[in-house]
Design an enzyme around this catalytic site. Structure first.
Site, PDB file in Angstrom:
ATOM      1  N   ARG A  48     136.949  96.696 135.628  1.00 51.45           N
ATOM      2  CA  ARG A  48     136.041  95.921 136.094  1.00 51.45           C
ATOM      3  C   ARG A  48     135.677  95.761 137.678  1.00 51.45           C
ATOM      4  O   ARG A  48     134.660  95.247 138.190  1.00 51.45           O
ATOM      5  CB  ARG A  48     135.694  94.473 135.330  1.00 51.45           C
ATOM      6  CG  ARG A  48     136.678  93.477 135.903  1.00 51.45           C
ATOM      7  CD  ARG A  48     136.373  92.183 135.337  1.00 51.45           C
ATOM      8  NE  ARG A  48     136.610  92.244 133.879  1.00 51.45           N
ATOM      9  CZ  ARG A  48     136.176  91.266 133.068  1.00 51.45           C
ATOM     10  NH1 ARG A  48     135.344  90.723 133.633  1.00 51.45           N
ATOM     11  NH2 ARG A  48     136.640  91.495 131.893  1.00 51.45           N
ATOM     12  N   HIS A 175     157.496 101.783 123.205  1.00 46.96           N
ATOM     13  CA  HIS A 175     157.815 102.818 124.175  1.00 46.96           C
ATOM     14  C   HIS A 175     159.368 103.162 123.836  1.00 46.96           C
ATOM     15  O   HIS A 175     159.789 104.162 124.287  1.00 46.96           O
ATOM     16  CB  HIS A 175     157.549 102.369 125.598  1.00 46.96           C
ATOM     17  CG  HIS A 175     158.767 101.093 126.023  1.00 46.96           C
ATOM     18  ND1 HIS A 175     158.449  99.914 125.693  1.00 46.96           N
ATOM     19  CD2 HIS A 175     159.639 101.465 126.712  1.00 46.96           C
ATOM     20  CE1 HIS A 175     159.601  99.238 126.228  1.00 46.96           C
ATOM     21  NE2 HIS A 175     160.321 100.073 126.754  1.00 46.96           N
ATOM     22  N   LYS A 179     161.920 107.291 124.135  1.00 45.57           N
ATOM     23  CA  LYS A 179     163.178 107.251 124.821  1.00 45.57           C
ATOM     24  C   LYS A 179     163.829 108.509 124.327  1.00 45.57           C
ATOM     25  O   LYS A 179     163.887 108.666 123.199  1.00 45.57           O
ATOM     26  CB  LYS A 179     164.041 106.144 124.665  1.00 45.57           C
ATOM     27  CG  LYS A 179     163.301 104.668 125.763  1.00 45.57           C
ATOM     28  CD  LYS A 179     164.267 103.767 125.456  1.00 45.57           C
ATOM     29  CE  LYS A 179     163.760 102.419 126.052  1.00 45.57           C
ATOM     30  NZ  LYS A 179     163.858 102.229 127.449  1.00 45.57           N
ATOM     31  N   GLU A 213     169.156  92.993 128.266  1.00 42.05           N
ATOM     32  CA  GLU A 213     168.607  92.930 129.354  1.00 42.05           C
ATOM     33  C   GLU A 213     168.954  92.031 130.586  1.00 42.05           C
ATOM     34  O   GLU A 213     169.564  91.148 130.162  1.00 42.05           O
ATOM     35  CB  GLU A 213     167.102  92.663 129.316  1.00 42.05           C
ATOM     36  CG  GLU A 213     166.257  93.389 127.940  1.00 42.05           C
ATOM     37  CD  GLU A 213     164.985  93.053 128.180  1.00 42.05           C
ATOM     38  OE1 GLU A 213     164.098  93.519 128.954  1.00 42.05           O
ATOM     39  OE2 GLU A 213     164.390  92.253 127.233  1.00 42.05           O
ATOM     40  N   ASP A 232     159.138  89.472 120.932  1.00 43.96           N
ATOM     41  CA  ASP A 232     158.749  90.508 122.188  1.00 43.96           C
ATOM     42  C   ASP A 232     159.678  91.713 121.960  1.00 43.96           C
ATOM     43  O   ASP A 232     159.275  92.877 122.385  1.00 43.96           O
ATOM     44  CB  ASP A 232     159.366  89.705 123.260  1.00 43.96           C
ATOM     45  CG  ASP A 232     158.889  90.660 124.480  1.00 43.96           C
ATOM     46  OD1 ASP A 232     157.792  91.155 124.794  1.00 43.96           O
ATOM     47  OD2 ASP A 232     159.752  90.570 125.396  1.00 43.96           O
ATOM     48  N   HIS A 237     160.855  97.002 119.213  1.00 45.75           N
ATOM     49  CA  HIS A 237     162.139  97.867 119.440  1.00 45.75           C
ATOM     50  C   HIS A 237     163.215  97.793 118.571  1.00 45.75           C
ATOM     51  O   HIS A 237     163.738  99.104 118.110  1.00 45.75           O
ATOM     52  CB  HIS A 237     162.649  97.720 120.859  1.00 45.75           C
ATOM     53  CG  HIS A 237     161.474  97.485 121.864  1.00 45.75           C
ATOM     54  ND1 HIS A 237     160.014  98.321 121.955  1.00 45.75           N
ATOM     55  CD2 HIS A 237     161.039  96.743 122.975  1.00 45.75           C
ATOM     56  CE1 HIS A 237     159.271  97.917 122.730  1.00 45.75           C
ATOM     57  NE2 HIS A 237     159.718  96.713 123.384  1.00 45.75           N
ATOM     58  N   LYS A 342     171.851  95.663 131.927  1.00 43.82           N
ATOM     59  CA  LYS A 342     171.108  96.190 131.119  1.00 43.82           C
ATOM     60  C   LYS A 342     171.979  97.264 130.273  1.00 43.82           C
ATOM     61  O   LYS A 342     172.497  98.424 130.892  1.00 43.82           O
ATOM     62  CB  LYS A 342     170.109  96.769 132.021  1.00 43.82           C
ATOM     63  CG  LYS A 342     169.133  97.694 131.290  1.00 43.82           C
ATOM     64  CD  LYS A 342     167.902  97.866 132.056  1.00 43.82           C
ATOM     65  CE  LYS A 342     167.055  99.003 131.140  1.00 43.82           C
ATOM     66  NZ  LYS A 342     166.058  98.392 130.445  1.00 43.82           N
TER      67      LYS A 342
HETATM   68  C1  BG6 Z   1     159.143  95.179 126.870  1.00 38.95           C
HETATM   69  C2  BG6 Z   1     159.166  93.830 126.635  1.00 38.95           C
HETATM   70  O1  BG6 Z   1     158.326  95.847 125.558  1.00 38.95           O
HETATM   71  O2  BG6 Z   1     160.394  95.721 126.931  1.00 38.95           O
HETATM   72  C3  BG6 Z   1     159.856  93.215 127.745  1.00 38.95           C
HETATM   73  O3  BG6 Z   1     157.772  93.081 126.466  1.00 38.95           O
HETATM   74  C4  BG6 Z   1     161.162  94.043 127.780  1.00 38.95           C
HETATM   75  O4  BG6 Z   1     160.077  91.752 127.693  1.00 38.95           O
HETATM   76  C5  BG6 Z   1     160.937  95.696 127.787  1.00 38.95           C
HETATM   77  O5  BG6 Z   1     161.736  93.661 129.164  1.00 38.95           O
HETATM   78  C6  BG6 Z   1     162.241  96.277 127.572  1.00 38.95           C
HETATM   79  O6  BG6 Z   1     162.230  97.792 128.087  1.00 38.95           O
HETATM   80  P1  BG6 Z   1     163.109  98.571 128.622  1.00 38.95           P
HETATM   81  O7  BG6 Z   1     162.538  99.942 128.571  1.00 38.95           O
HETATM   82  O8  BG6 Z   1     163.468  98.104 129.975  1.00 38.95           O
HETATM   83  O9  BG6 Z   1     164.193  98.513 127.651  1.00 38.95           O
END
Ligand code: BG6
Length: 487
Positions: A48, A175, A179, A213, A232, A237, A342
């Site tokens: 927008r 996503h 990977k 994480e 989340d 995932h 991580k």
């Molecule tokens: C996202 C979550 O889908 O995935 C985030 O909303 C999270 O909270 C992230 O940090 C983690 O993704 P990755 O690829 O960094 O493991």
């Protein structure tokens, strides 16, 4: 399949937003650099904000400079910049979508509409596209998560999109499916006979899936607090990783076969309810602690925090899959923010041998383990016992590791980001790496039951200092089954 895409108009709704700037544009740049985009493909930014195509190009270049972590190759950028077009649209004004009508070339190109906006806007965009008559059978939509916050809201979102698009046109993103190592799970399982024949309750004791994480809430407290780590991370995932580990062999390497097998796993998840919530789940929340040598605030002291919230930032679950293959093989899932590092990995722990002939020197034989490192240091390890070389009396055994590190074995310059693969597959029209409506809804049904049971219990989360592996209760979750987490 051809290595490049068909000519495509890639339309990003939410082109000035964070997702576009951080992830989409950097991924599209990498695709350009790798020459994976068709010469005639275009990138159309929609938002927008009062921008023009040249000012949009400037903004995208600034985003690349900020987020690419890689040198920008001038020729690649030049090629990419020529593809950009900016269209200003207020997403809730249906009559403004007509502007896209003049820009899109529906005859020559496939259209991929990427909804990088909150799901509350999905319905408006679909309606706008429909009213502007810019939908053909070659039009696709890519939906970002979250698809709702429970079953009912996901149905609402799915219905709004389905009112305009057929399921075969809808690409729901998780996503993690983009990977490299999640993809490799298919290869590992279905291209190697040592695993195809040793992949069930006869040989496997249990499975651990950890997605740890290091980051905290990163300025997203408002969103996260309504969601929590279960919604989340687990709903999407972790359950997706679980389905790849647990599914039956798909008939073919194509989307329907794979998605159907994954759906069967989701349907076989034993419900967690108020009757077993205590023995199957742990909810935690981080308090102030130390990470990488520096102090970090607790969840309720993060920027944007409002009051004393009981939202979980740590979840550990014992998941049972009620089918023939996985009878009595628990899957332990664990995911949290503010862990010491991580790390995402799957550990398949094989059964103990029925008899130990090395008892004199080795009272207990440690089980074999297959460790699949999803990130970082992508690779696969097998833990096995070997004789320690020597001519001493007795046979001394030692646990050793066969380590296949992707970066060393394949000498790849860099492992593609998940979004690169997903954008490319959406352009190519391959739905295998996207989630079907049935999967989303089945996953929510299972998650809702946990969420409801937690609400009924109405207990505080178990606290853990930031920078540690979570509350003690997570250790107990496995200890009471005679097991322990792999560290
Ligand atoms: C996202 C979550 O889908 O995935 C985030 O909303 C999270 O909270 C992230 O940090 C983690 O993704 P990755 O690829 O960094 O493991």
């Amino acid at each position: 399949m051809d290595n490049t895409t068909r000519a495509c108009d890639f339309v990003i709704f939410g082109a000035m937003g964070d997702l576009c700037r951080r992830k989409l544009i950097t991924s599209i740049y990498h695709l350009e650099r790798a020459k994976l985009l068709d010469d005639d493909s275009r990138i159309i930014g929609v938002a927008r904000r009062d921008e023009t195509t040249p000012s949009f190009i400037d903004k995208m270049l600034a985003s690349l400079k900020q987020f690419l972590n890689w040198d920008i190759e001038p020729e690649a950028w030049q090629r990419l910049a020529e593809r950009f077009i900016y269209v200003k649209i207020n997403l809730d004004k249906p009559d403004e979508y007509y502007q896209l009508h003049d820009v899109l070339d529906l005859e020559k190109r496939v259209t991929v509409n990427y909804f990088a906006v909150p799901p509350s806007a999905f319905g408006d965009i679909c309606k706008g596209l429909n009213d502007a008559k810019i939908i053909t059978e070659n039009t696709r939509v890519v939906l970002e998560k979250p698809i709702g916050h429970d079953f009912a809201s996901s149905v609402e979102i799915n219905d709004a999109v389905a009112a305009v698009f057929a399921e075969k046109q809808i690409y729901r993103i998780d996503h993690y499916l983009g990977k490299e190592t999640v993809q490799n799970l298919l290869a590992l399982r279905f291209a190697n006979s040592i695993f195809t024949t040793n992949w069930d309750h006869n040989t496997i004791d249990h499975v651990q899936i950890t997605v740890a994480e290091e980051v905290g809430i990163e300025g997203r407290w408002g969103y996260f607090d309504k969601s929590g780590q279960l919604r989340d991370m687990v709903q999407n995932h972790l359950l997706q990783i679980l389905t790849f580990i647990a599914m039956e062999p798909p008939v073919r390497l194509e989307s329907d076969s794979i998605r159907n097998e994954k759906l069967k796993v989701l349907k076989a998840l034993r419900p967690i309810t108020i009757d077993n919530i205590d023995s199957k789940t742990v909810r935690g929340q981080y308090t102030a602690g130390f990470l990488k040598g520096g102090p970090v605030p607790g969840y309720n002291e993060e920027k944007g925090a409002k009051g004393e919230s009981g939202t979980e930032t740590f979840v550990a679950l014992r998941v049972d899959i009620d089918n023939w293959r996985w009878a009595d093989v628990p899957f332990y899932l664990r995911t949290a923010k503010r862990m010491p590092t991580k790390l995402s990995e799957v550990v398949i722990v094989f059964k103990q041998l029925p008899h130990n002939i090395f008892g004199k020197s080795n009272r207990k034989l440690s089980p074999n383990k297959l460790i699949i490192r999803l990130q970082p240091h992508e690779g696969v390890e097998i833990m096995m016992l070997n004789k320690v070389p020597g001519i001493d009396e007795g046979v001394k055994l030692q646990q050793t590791m066969l380590d296949l590190s992707f970066s060393e074995v394949f000498k790849v310059e860099r492992i593609a980001d998940a979004y690169e693969r997903l954008i490319l597959e959406a352009m190519r029209g391959n739905q295998a790496l996207f989630i079907s409506r049935d999967e989303v809804e089945e996953a929510w049904t299972w998650i809702d039951s946990i969420q409801d049971a937690w609400a009924e219990l109405n207990e505080q989360p178990k606290f853990y200092p930031a920078g540690t592996w979570g509350p003690v209760a997570a250790v107990t979750l496995l200890a009471k089954d005679g097991r322990e987490w792999e560290e």
